[in-house]
Design a protein around this motif. Structure first.
Motif, PDB file in Angstrom:
ATOM      1  N   TYR B  20       0.784  -1.235   0.000  1.00  0.00           N
ATOM      2  CA  TYR B  20       0.000   0.000   0.000  1.00  0.00           C
ATOM      3  C   TYR B  20       0.816   1.286   0.000  1.00  0.00           C
ATOM      4  N   ALA B  21       2.091   1.239   0.440  1.00  0.00           N
ATOM      5  CA  ALA B  21       2.876   2.476   0.513  1.00  0.00           C
ATOM      6  C   ALA B  21       2.957   3.201  -0.836  1.00  0.00           C
ATOM      7  N   PRO B  22       3.263   2.492  -1.935  1.00  0.00           N
ATOM      8  CA  PRO B  22       3.350   3.206  -3.210  1.00  0.00           C
ATOM      9  C   PRO B  22       2.020   3.844  -3.610  1.00  0.00           C
ATOM     10  N   ILE B  23       0.919   3.128  -3.355  1.00  0.00           N
ATOM     11  CA  ILE B  23      -0.387   3.668  -3.726  1.00  0.00           C
ATOM     12  C   ILE B  23      -0.686   4.926  -2.910  1.00  0.00           C
ATOM     13  N   LEU B  24      -0.382   4.847  -1.598  1.00  0.00           N
ATOM     14  CA  LEU B  24      -0.596   6.007  -0.737  1.00  0.00           C
ATOM     15  C   LEU B  24       0.243   7.189  -1.182  1.00  0.00           C
ATOM     16  N   SER B  25       1.497   6.897  -1.592  1.00  0.00           N
ATOM     17  CA  SER B  25       2.374   7.999  -1.993  1.00  0.00           C
ATOM     18  C   SER B  25       1.807   8.717  -3.214  1.00  0.00           C
ATOM     19  N   LEU B  26       1.196   7.942  -4.129  1.00  0.00           N
ATOM     20  CA  LEU B  26       0.581   8.576  -5.301  1.00  0.00           C
ATOM     21  C   LEU B  26      -0.501   9.559  -4.863  1.00  0.00           C
ATOM     22  N   VAL B  27      -1.314   9.111  -3.905  1.00  0.00           N
ATOM     23  CA  VAL B  27      -2.431   9.943  -3.444  1.00  0.00           C
ATOM     24  C   VAL B  27      -1.902  11.206  -2.763  1.00  0.00           C
ATOM     25  N   ILE B  28      -0.934  11.010  -1.842  1.00  0.00           N
ATOM     26  CA  ILE B  28      -0.434  12.152  -1.073  1.00  0.00           C
ATOM     27  C   ILE B  28       0.193  13.200  -1.996  1.00  0.00           C
ATOM     28  N   PHE B  43       0.062  22.080   0.301  1.00  0.00           N
ATOM     29  CA  PHE B  43      -1.146  21.446  -0.201  1.00  0.00           C
ATOM     30  C   PHE B  43      -1.753  22.249  -1.349  1.00  0.00           C
ATOM     31  N   SER B  44      -2.196  21.535  -2.372  1.00  0.00           N
ATOM     32  CA  SER B  44      -2.796  22.232  -3.501  1.00  0.00           C
ATOM     33  C   SER B  44      -3.608  21.246  -4.323  1.00  0.00           C
ATOM     34  N   THR B  45      -4.624  21.746  -4.978  1.00  0.00           N
ATOM     35  CA  THR B  45      -5.384  20.873  -5.875  1.00  0.00           C
ATOM     36  C   THR B  45      -5.184  21.300  -7.315  1.00  0.00           C
ATOM     37  N   ARG B  46      -4.086  22.028  -7.571  1.00  0.00           N
ATOM     38  CA  ARG B  46      -3.922  22.589  -8.913  1.00  0.00           C
ATOM     39  C   ARG B  46      -3.777  21.519  -9.978  1.00  0.00           C
ATOM     40  N   TRP B  47      -3.201  20.339  -9.624  1.00  0.00           N
ATOM     41  CA  TRP B  47      -2.984  19.303 -10.647  1.00  0.00           C
ATOM     42  C   TRP B  47      -4.295  18.688 -11.094  1.00  0.00           C
ATOM     43  N   TYR B  48      -5.270  18.703 -10.180  1.00  0.00           N
ATOM     44  CA  TYR B  48      -6.590  18.214 -10.581  1.00  0.00           C
ATOM     45  C   TYR B  48      -7.195  19.165 -11.607  1.00  0.00           C
ATOM     46  N   VAL B 238      -0.443  13.094 -13.524  1.00  0.00           N
ATOM     47  CA  VAL B 238      -0.678  11.645 -13.534  1.00  0.00           C
ATOM     48  C   VAL B 238      -1.009  11.179 -12.114  1.00  0.00           C
ATOM     49  N   ASN B 239      -0.345  11.786 -11.105  1.00  0.00           N
ATOM     50  CA  ASN B 239      -0.686  11.458  -9.719  1.00  0.00           C
ATOM     51  C   ASN B 239      -2.145  11.779  -9.427  1.00  0.00           C
ATOM     52  N   ALA B 240      -2.597  12.936  -9.919  1.00  0.00           N
ATOM     53  CA  ALA B 240      -3.992  13.323  -9.688  1.00  0.00           C
ATOM     54  C   ALA B 240      -4.925  12.313 -10.342  1.00  0.00           C
ATOM     55  N   LEU B 241      -4.593  11.931 -11.563  1.00  0.00           N
ATOM     56  CA  LEU B 241      -5.399  10.933 -12.278  1.00  0.00           C
ATOM     57  C   LEU B 241      -5.423   9.611 -11.510  1.00  0.00           C
ATOM     58  N   ILE B 244      -7.751   9.716  -8.569  1.00  0.00           N
ATOM     59  CA  ILE B 244      -9.155   9.579  -8.955  1.00  0.00           C
ATOM     60  C   ILE B 244      -9.488   8.115  -9.225  1.00  0.00           C
ATOM     61  N   ILE B 245      -8.604   7.432  -9.995  1.00  0.00           N
ATOM     62  CA  ILE B 245      -8.858   6.021 -10.315  1.00  0.00           C
ATOM     63  C   ILE B 245      -8.873   5.173  -9.045  1.00  0.00           C
ATOM     64  N   ILE B 246      -7.883   5.405  -8.162  1.00  0.00           N
ATOM     65  CA  ILE B 246      -7.814   4.628  -6.917  1.00  0.00           C
ATOM     66  C   ILE B 246      -9.075   4.858  -6.091  1.00  0.00           C
TER      67      ILE B 246
END
Lengths: 325, 270
Positions: B20-28, B43-48, B238-241, B244-246
């Motif tokens: 789970y660590a890699p998946i969590l890192s993508l989210v963070i 913190f920012s939501t600009r990539w979304y 891509v992290n933002a994407l 969303i998928i996760i």
């Protein structure tokens, strides 16, 4: 087969809405002169023959033809000319593969990398599967779901996540440097190590699930008997548990090893330029060199390399079915 | 004995952290202001925002969803028929061939499936003029084929477990096989069909290698776009994407698990 007569009394229920459809289909089929049975066999059968078996035969055929600058980029294998069928079999592609050390090295490397990764996956997967199989039924389901969940999220994105972990200013290096354990970043990305990590990570569920399915069926009384007779836990593990889970081990290992040999995404994203894996070689032959006959020959040889592991997997799965059936 | 089971639990815990660590890192890091994906810049939501303004990604996502929807639907039809034949039909000559053909895509390397289907499509176009060029249709055919293999695994296990006596009762009461199938078998295996469809849908949405081979100009799927972006290095959108998928997948799996628990409890109460 004929349509179901209208007059037959139907039992009421929520499924009755489906009946007209089935009646129609049945009527249509019988009018076309099909027996339902052969049609039911024919639909999946023809689809799979056409889109799975035939393509492999086409690959075998093109691997024997000569590359050419044309559309499509190979010469036909047979031609009618003046009433004669001319067949041009060309083994040159295979001789080329044998001749060029690059290809043999790529096959050896792929098998080596896949074997080492499979072994590591087994070392991590076995204790996890054992733990899940031995836990209480409620926890068991949650743990199983936790194993399967990553499998449902994108494979490509899970491989991508490791770039952020392994690169020079990535998470692992930043962490180790902030603790003062290392002064210079470790080179992890674009090495064979990164490829091992990627394969172990993405294929771990494939190892755990068959192992779990095997371990959960083992009869607890065997362990108790072994303990009662004075065997130590480790002795019990090596003389009772391990031999009884051999089928699970083989199934899990083959499910990791086979796709790992032909893996493309992981060596392409995590491996270095000198990480030679055969899936990547095939990709480059096809997309960069546009040499379809060589790419086909690479694929056919890869199939032969994988034939023994695939047969091993089938035998284990057939044995499991017999036990259950 | 105690310490040994403690050790086992430690190994298990480490295993799950590894998963789970890699998946969590993508989210963070998807909420990271900085363009350097692994350096925290607030913190920012600009990539979304950037993600939803990227027409290439949005277009590819739409193409992928269309392909996944259609190929999953074809896959469960083929998978159901194949499973039904393998589990319910008496032995016939080509049965072991069918069994081999439906399971083989599971263990076939993707590069071989992709290459072989592309060569087939090219050869077919030369002989019968179909399919004219490559694109959505060819990707759908390819994905249906390997989706059917996975669907068959799920459906077969349900068919094996199913209580035969209901089907037999319907037959004894004079129902024709087609009607038994649609009125009895199909409703009983419906949950397996749903999970098989979802599995085929996810696999199609996720496939890079096969789609790359059989795709043509103008039919870039989401994984193909992500791959070309990621090949050049990490990119925060891509992290933002990924997040969303996760999120969608976790939601789906949790809903499915709750649903399964409820239906299990209901059937136990009965």
């Amino acid at each position: 087969m004929s349509a179901v007569p209208e007059s037959r009394s139907r039992k009421p229920g929520r499924n009755s809405a489906r009946a007209p459809g089935s009646r129609l289909i049945g009527a249509a089929l019988s009018r076309l002169g099909f027996s339902g049975r052969s049609l039911v066999i024919a639909i999946p059968g023809v689809w799979l023959l056409l889109f799975f078996l035939l393509p492999l035969l086409v690959v075998a055929k093109i691997s024997l033809s000569e590359a050419a600058i044309a559309r499509p980029p190979y010469l036909p294998l047979w031609e009618w000319s003046e009433g004669f069928l001319n067949v041009r079999l060309n083994l040159g592609n295979y001789l080329f593969l044998l001749d060029d050390p690059l290809y043999i090295a790529a096959y050896v490397e792929s098998v080596r990398i896949a074997a080492i990764s499979t072994l590591i996956t087994l070392m991590i997967g076995y204790p996890m599967a054992y733990l899940i199989a031995r836990s209480a039924p409620e926890t068991r389901n949650i743990l199983l779901m936790l194993v399967i969940l990553p499998f449902w999220t994108s494979f490509l994105l899970r491989v991508y996540a490791w770039i952020g972990f392994l690169k020079a200013n990535g998470i692992i290096n930043n962490f180790l440097m902030s603790l003062g354990i290392i002064n210079d970043p470790l080179v992890m990305l674009q090495t064979d190590f990164a490829v091992y990590v990627g394969i172990v990570y993405t294929y771990l569920p494939f190892m755990i699930l068959p192992l779990y399915a095997n371990l959960v069926k083992l009869d607890i009384s065997l362990f108790e008997a072994s303990a009662d007779l004075g065997a130590r836990p480790l002795t019990t593990f090596f003389t009772v548990t391990l031999p009884l889970s051999v089928n699970g081990i083989i199934a899990g290992c083959m499910l990791v090893f086979i796709p790992a040999v032909g893996e493309f995404v992981i060596p392409a994203l995590l491996g270095g330029p000198d990480t030679l894996m055969i899936g990547r070689v095939l990709w480059d032959e096809f997309f960069s060199n546009r040499d379809w006959p060589i790419a086909s020959a690479v694929a056919i040889v890869m199939l032969f390399v994988l034939l023994i592991p695939i047969m091993l997997l089938r035998r284990v799965q057939a044995a499991d079915e017999e036990v259950e059936g | 004995m105690k310490s040994r089971s403690r050790l086992l639990q430690m190994v298990g815990l480490l295993g799950f952290i590894f998963l789970y660590a890699p998946i969590l890192s993508l989210v963070i890091y998807s909420f990271n202001e900085s363009k350097l994906v692994t350096v925290w810049g607030g913190f920012s939501t600009r990539w979304y925002g950037e993600l939803f303004r990227d027409p290439q990604i949005l277009g590819a996502a739409w193409i992928s969803v269309k392909i996944a929807f259609l190929s999953a639907s074809i896959a469960i039809v083929i998978g159901t028929l194949a499973s039904f034949v393998l589990i319910r039909f008496a032995r016939f000559r080509a049965k072991s061939l069918l069994s081999m053909l439906i399971t083989a895509p599971l263990v076939m390397p993707e590069v071989i499936i992709g290459l072989s289907l592309l060569l087939l499509f090219v050869a077919m176009e030369g002989v019968i003029g179909w399919p004219g060029g490559r694109g959505l249709v060819t990707i759908i055919i390819a994905h249906s084929t390997f989706g059917a293999a996975y669907a068959a695994v799920v459906i077969q296990s349900r068919l094996v477990d199913m209580d035969l006596s209901i089907e037999e009762a319907a037959q004894d009461l004079g129902a024709k096989p087609v009607r038994v199938f649609f009125d009895i078998t199909l409703p009983v295996i419906a949950p397996a069909l749903v999970s098989a469809w979802l599995l085929a849908f996810t696999l199609s949405l996720d496939d890079l290698v096969i789609a790359s081979f059989v795709s043509g100009p103008g039919a870039s799927t989401l994984p193909m776009v992500i791959f070309s972006k990621v090949r050049l290095g990490v990119s925060p959108d891509v992290n933002a994407l990924a997040t969303i998928i996760i999120g969608l997948v976790s939601l789906g799996v949790i809903v499915a698990a709750l649903q399964m628990n409820r239906s299990k409890r209901q059937s136990e109460q009965r």
